[in-house]
Design a protein around this motif. Structure first.
Motif, PDB file in Angstrom:
ATOM      1  N   ILE A  54       2.172   1.657  -3.606  1.00 18.71           N
ATOM      2  CA  ILE A  54       1.105   2.069  -4.524  1.00 18.71           C
ATOM      3  C   ILE A  54       0.735   3.525  -4.280  1.00 18.71           C
ATOM      4  N   THR A  55       0.623   3.912  -3.019  1.00 17.05           N
ATOM      5  CA  THR A  55       0.281   5.296  -2.681  1.00 17.05           C
ATOM      6  C   THR A  55       1.358   6.249  -3.188  1.00 17.05           C
ATOM      7  N   VAL A 114       1.100   6.512  -7.048  1.00 15.42           N
ATOM      8  CA  VAL A 114      -0.073   7.305  -7.413  1.00 15.42           C
ATOM      9  C   VAL A 114       0.187   8.789  -7.141  1.00 15.42           C
ATOM     10  N   TYR A 142      -4.871   1.525   4.448  1.00 12.88           N
ATOM     11  CA  TYR A 142      -5.349   2.089   3.183  1.00 12.88           C
ATOM     12  C   TYR A 142      -5.909   3.493   3.402  1.00 12.88           C
ATOM     13  N   SER A 164      -6.761   6.854 -10.575  1.00 12.58           N
ATOM     14  CA  SER A 164      -5.750   6.253  -9.703  1.00 12.58           C
ATOM     15  C   SER A 164      -6.390   5.555  -8.506  1.00 12.58           C
ATOM     16  N   THR A 176      -4.112   6.905   2.178  1.00  4.71           N
ATOM     17  CA  THR A 176      -4.887   7.714   1.228  1.00  4.71           C
ATOM     18  C   THR A 176      -5.131   9.116   1.787  1.00  4.71           C
ATOM     19  N   LEU A 222       0.821  -1.214   0.000  1.00  8.03           N
ATOM     20  CA  LEU A 222       0.000   0.000   0.000  1.00  8.03           C
ATOM     21  C   LEU A 222       0.855   1.264   0.000  1.00  8.03           C
ATOM     22  N   GLU A 263      -1.987  11.048   1.304  1.00  3.50           N
ATOM     23  CA  GLU A 263      -1.879  11.388  -0.115  1.00  3.50           C
ATOM     24  C   GLU A 263      -2.773  12.573  -0.472  1.00  3.50           C
ATOM     25  N   LYS A 320      -5.917   1.698  -7.526  1.00  6.08           N
ATOM     26  CA  LYS A 320      -5.482   1.358  -6.165  1.00  6.08           C
ATOM     27  C   LYS A 320      -6.461   0.390  -5.501  1.00  6.08           C
TER      28      LYS A 320
END
Length: 127
Positions: A49-50, A53, A109, A75, A113, A46, A116, A79
């Motif tokens: 991926i974060t 992105v 997650y 995105s 997020t 995670l 982000e 994700k």
């Protein structure tokens, strides 16, 4: 690498390490019976991926501000799809620890997020 990217990377590394070590610390303290069996794999995946992105969206944030929302929504879909595959693999490999792994996935997650979104919105205000 600009200062915003450096701060983002630092926060992601800190949050990722916290989500890896807190379950093990909680187990040693006796607060929970066992740590999620796939904690490292879930949180690192995670986190990566974060980060990917964030860099993809923030790179296009300045060059095409009107397409920012569409890129970010796309995105999130990517994700979520990768996250669903990850959760399914984890659940099928450890049915007994599925609840703990799923809870860790959901918490990390949403936290990652949130980090982000915070940095993307902060960068959008300054742009």
């Amino acid at each position: 690498m600009n200062l915003r990217s450096l701060k983002f990377s630092g926060v992601i590394v800190f949050v990722t390490l916290a989500f890896i070590f807190i379950p093990y610390l909680a187990t040693r303290q006796g607060w929970i019976s066992s740590a999620p069996s796939f904690a490292i794999e879930i949180v690192i995946t995670l986190g990566l991926i974060t980060s990917i992105v964030f860099y993809y969206v923030s790179r296009h944030q300045k060059s095409n501000p009107k397409g920012f929302i569409q890129r970010y929504l796309f995105s999130i879909v990517i994700k979520m799809m990768v996250g669903c595959v990850l959760v399914l693999v984890v659940i099928f490999n450890d049915k007994a620890g599925a609840m703990a792994n799923a809870l860790l996935f959901i918490l990390s997650y949403f936290t990652l997020t949130g980090v982000e979104i915070f940095f993307l919105l902060r960068g959008r205000e300054k742009a």
